[in-house]
Design a protein around this motif. Structure first.
Motif, short mmCIF file in Angstrom:
data_model
loop_
_atom_site.label_atom_id
_atom_site.label_comp_id
_atom_site.label_asym_id
_atom_site.label_seq_id
_atom_site.Cartn_x
_atom_site.Cartn_y
_atom_site.Cartn_z
N CYS A 1 23.89 50.25 53.10
CA CYS A 1 24.07 50.97 51.89
C CYS A 1 25.52 51.04 51.45
O CYS A 1 25.65 50.89 50.10
CB CYS A 1 23.55 52.32 52.32
SG CYS A 1 23.15 53.42 50.75
N LEU A 2 26.54 51.12 52.32
CA LEU A 2 27.78 50.99 51.84
C LEU A 2 27.92 49.73 51.15
O LEU A 2 28.70 49.63 49.76
CB LEU A 2 28.69 51.23 53.19
CG LEU A 2 30.22 50.99 52.95
CD1 LEU A 2 30.68 52.07 52.00
CD2 LEU A 2 30.63 51.15 54.17
N LEU A 3 27.63 48.78 51.79
CA LEU A 3 28.10 47.57 51.35
C LEU A 3 27.37 47.20 49.70
O LEU A 3 27.88 46.41 48.98
CB LEU A 3 27.57 46.34 51.85
CG LEU A 3 28.44 46.20 53.41
CD1 LEU A 3 27.99 44.98 54.35
CD2 LEU A 3 30.11 46.17 53.37
N GLN A 4 26.08 47.69 49.63
CA GLN A 4 25.58 47.59 48.54
C GLN A 4 26.18 48.30 47.31
O GLN A 4 26.47 48.19 46.21
CB GLN A 4 24.16 48.22 48.48
CG GLN A 4 23.00 47.40 49.23
CD GLN A 4 21.59 47.87 48.80
OE1 GLN A 4 21.21 47.96 47.79
NE2 GLN A 4 21.03 48.00 49.97
N TYR A 5 26.64 49.69 47.57
CA TYR A 5 27.09 50.56 46.34
C TYR A 5 28.75 50.51 46.41
O TYR A 5 29.26 51.22 45.64
CB TYR A 5 26.62 51.75 46.62
CG TYR A 5 25.24 51.96 46.27
CD1 TYR A 5 24.81 52.10 45.08
CD2 TYR A 5 24.43 52.14 47.24
CE1 TYR A 5 23.47 51.98 44.65
CE2 TYR A 5 23.05 52.00 47.24
CZ TYR A 5 22.34 52.06 45.69
OH TYR A 5 21.21 52.20 45.49
N LYS A 6 29.73 50.18 47.32
CA LYS A 6 31.19 50.25 47.59
C LYS A 6 31.56 50.00 46.11
O LYS A 6 32.84 50.48 46.08
CB LYS A 6 31.42 49.61 48.81
CG LYS A 6 31.79 48.14 48.45
CD LYS A 6 32.26 47.45 50.07
CE LYS A 6 33.12 48.20 50.53
NZ LYS A 6 34.41 48.26 50.14
N GLU A 7 31.28 49.21 45.43
CA GLU A 7 31.93 48.93 44.07
C GLU A 7 31.25 49.50 43.14
O GLU A 7 31.93 49.31 41.69
CB GLU A 7 31.98 47.44 43.86
CG GLU A 7 32.76 46.48 45.15
CD GLU A 7 34.28 46.97 45.09
OE1 GLU A 7 34.75 47.33 44.29
OE2 GLU A 7 34.58 47.02 46.61
N ALA A 8 30.34 50.05 43.18
CA ALA A 8 29.39 50.76 42.16
C ALA A 8 29.48 52.15 42.07
O ALA A 8 29.49 52.88 40.91
CB ALA A 8 27.86 50.29 42.18
N ALA A 9 29.07 52.87 43.16
CA ALA A 9 29.36 54.47 43.11
C ALA A 9 30.67 54.92 43.22
O ALA A 9 31.58 54.26 44.01
CB ALA A 9 28.25 54.99 44.33
N GLU A 10 31.10 56.17 42.88
CA GLU A 10 32.00 56.96 42.95
C GLU A 10 32.19 57.53 44.40
O GLU A 10 33.31 57.37 45.03
CB GLU A 10 32.16 57.96 41.93
CG GLU A 10 32.54 57.32 40.63
CD GLU A 10 33.20 58.28 39.73
OE1 GLU A 10 34.23 59.18 39.93
OE2 GLU A 10 32.62 58.50 38.54
N TYR A 11 31.09 57.82 44.97
CA TYR A 11 31.17 58.34 46.31
C TYR A 11 29.68 57.96 47.05
O TYR A 11 28.58 57.90 46.30
CB TYR A 11 31.07 59.77 46.45
CG TYR A 11 32.39 60.61 45.96
CD1 TYR A 11 33.42 60.69 46.82
CD2 TYR A 11 32.59 61.16 44.69
CE1 TYR A 11 34.72 61.11 46.47
CE2 TYR A 11 33.88 61.67 44.28
CZ TYR A 11 34.82 61.66 45.34
OH TYR A 11 36.29 62.08 44.84
#
Length: 526
Positions: A270-280
């Motif tokens: 989940c971290l790798l999916q969203y690390k450049e997309a979500a703020e938190y």
């Protein structure tokens, strides 16, 4: 001359006799490293003096040796791989590998993995450096490895001694449904829809989006989640069992020798999916629910907390134990009533973290083992409302007799205006015609919860919380061998995929999956 021949015959006879005597006294011993391929299979399969056995698929059965038995090849299951044209923390043209690795055969802490990337005109071989995020009492651990490769990556391969295998990869997300994404740990034999309805509406109220990993779930509950996905409240994702489709060297079964179904691997994914997309990005369980104390949204609350410690690498929220009485049907579900009967315990357990993508590249269940605790900002208030004890109105609640806790009045802040808004949101969803139809088939009584609770208590929690059970070395937190009976009235949707194994390679042999899908044919299993 005849006498000399006679002496020579006697000497030869004595030499031959001495050879056979020494051979009988000296067993043919080989070290672990001397075995290879099918020779090891034959030797292990029929040798009781080795102290372990092996079935026809190559799985080693050696409970006592699960943390010391060394095998010649380390088997690796690649859970997922992501490519980042540009990452704030991983760099340009970065590749991140989310893997499960046998950590016992040799020291894989900070191990490197040979990666080959190509784009049709250029090929580049690099070494991916890694970090382990796992429990020391488990043979397998979640590992994240990263490197930088060619631009416009088209093909990704793992290599060892000239042998390569191509693996699938995804582009990391560049946008998120909301600024705050809550990664929910994998669900199996899931039936507690009341807990989900509570969590998904609370998260939506405060600007959070749930990313749900599912291994298996009661079909009606799964259909309910799909309706919430259509409404934009959540994203459903597959959480697969690990399978090695083909091996030529022995291995320990991974699912039973890793911490809690590779929960850390799901958090890393989940971290790798969203690390450049979500703020938190928050890493919560389904029963970890956060009500902001001072601000109307998670985003504002997290920004304010981070401002108190600008060099923080994470926000750490403790979990206060709670219990509540749950509705039997969706028509009876009232968020107002739920909050009214929510009771708090003085017990605050080890918490969970909220991170920014640039401060975290990998994580464990509660936080990263590699994070400096001095840069982890401990939020004093509020706590996560940990609703681990949902009580039935009319059924048995056996877990309360085993896991005893004291509960009193609610000790967290839940504002009346938020309760009213969430109640109205529940009402809106409940009156969607498709949801009303699904609601008729949702389970009204617990079936799997007490089974899973007892299994977890017997396999791990009892060892931790009951001093009488603390005998012998600490066990790997895992309940994969628990018996889950199947039902005709409530069937499960289960995640599945196509599984592949690479060619025999040393020191690492790779396995992976592709093309996941939802199956009705497997059952309610882990």
């Amino acid at each position: 001359m005849s006498r000399l021949k006679h002496i020579l015959v006697i000497v030869i006879f004595l030499l031959v006799l001495l050879y056979f005597v020494n051979k009988a006294r000296t067993p043919d011993v080989k070290s672990d490293n001397d075995f290879a391929g099918s020779e090891l299979f034959d030797s292990v399969q029929n040798s009781e003096d080795q102290g372990f056995t092996q079935d026809e698929t190559g799985v080693v059965n050696d409970p006592k040796g699960r943390l010391k038995r060394k095998l010649p090849v380390t088997h690796v299951f690649i859970t997922s791989a992501y490519f980042y044209p540009k990452s704030k923390s991983l760099g340009t043209n970065a590749v991140a590998l989310n893997m499960v690795v046998d950590t016992i055969n040799f020291n894989v802490e900070n191990a490197t993995y040979s990666v080959v990337g190509s784009n049709g005109t250029q090929e580049l071989s690099t070494l991916a450096t890694s970090k382990i995020e796992g429990h020391p009492s488990c043979r397998y651990a979640a590992v994240m490895a990263s490197t930088n490769t060619v631009a416009n990556l088209q093909k990704l391969e793992m290599e060892s001694n000239g042998t390569k295998v191509e693996i699938p990869f995804k582009m990391a997300r560049t946008t998120a449904p909301k600024p705050v994404v809550i990664c929910i740990s994998p669900q199996f034999a899931a039936e507690q829809w009341q807990m989900f309805v509570m969590h998904v509406h609370v998260a939506n109220r405060f600007g959070g989006h749930l990313h749900m990993y599912v291994t298996s779930m009661i079909e009606s509950y799964f259909e309910l989640m799909k309706e919430y996905e259509k409404q934009g409240y959540l994203t459903l994702d597959y959480w697969l069992r690990m399978k090695f489709s083909h091996t030529e060297t022995p291995y320990f079964e991974p699912n039973g020798n890793i911490e809690w179904r590779n929960q850390a691997g799901a958090e890393i994914d989940c971290l790798l999916q969203y690390k450049e997309a979500a703020e938190y990005i928050a890493f919560f369980d389904m029963d970890d629910i956060l009500f902001p104390a001072s601000y109307p949204t998670y985003l504002e609350e997290f920004n304010a907390e981070w401002a108190l410690m600008p060099n923080a690498t994470s926000l750490f929220y403790g979990r206060r134990e709670h219990e509540f009485i749950k509705a039997q049907t969706l028509a009876e579900f009232s968020f107002t009533e739920l909050v009214d009967n929510l009771r708090s315990s003085p017990t605050v357990k080890r918490g969970k973290v909220v991170v920014r993508g640039e401060t975290y590249n990998h994580t464990w269940i509660h936080y990263s083992w590699h994070e400096n605790p001095a840069t982890r900002h401990n939020v004093s208030f509020p706590h996560l409302v940990h609703v681990q004890r949902p009580l039935q109105k009319n059924g048995r609640n056996d877990m309360t007799h085993v896991w005893k806790m004291e509960f009193g009045p609610l000790n967290e802040t839940i504002k009346s205006e938020d309760v009213k808004a969430i109640e109205e949101d529940v009402w809106r969803i409940r009156n969607i015609s498709r949801v009303a139809e699904i609601a008729k088939y949702l389970p009204s009584q617990d079936f799997y919860l007490p089974i899973v609770f007892k299994c977890y208590y017997d396999s791990f929690y009892g060892w931790v919380f009951d001093k009488q059970k603390k005998k012998g070395p600490e066990q790997c937190p895992n309940a994969d061998l628990c018996e889950l009976p199947q039902r005709d009235d409530y069937r499960c949707i289960h995640s599945d995929a196509e599984y592949y194994s690479g060619p025999p390679m040393e020191p690492f042999t790779y396995h992976f999956s592709s093309d996941p899908f939802w199956s009705k044919d497997i059952g309610c299993y882990q």
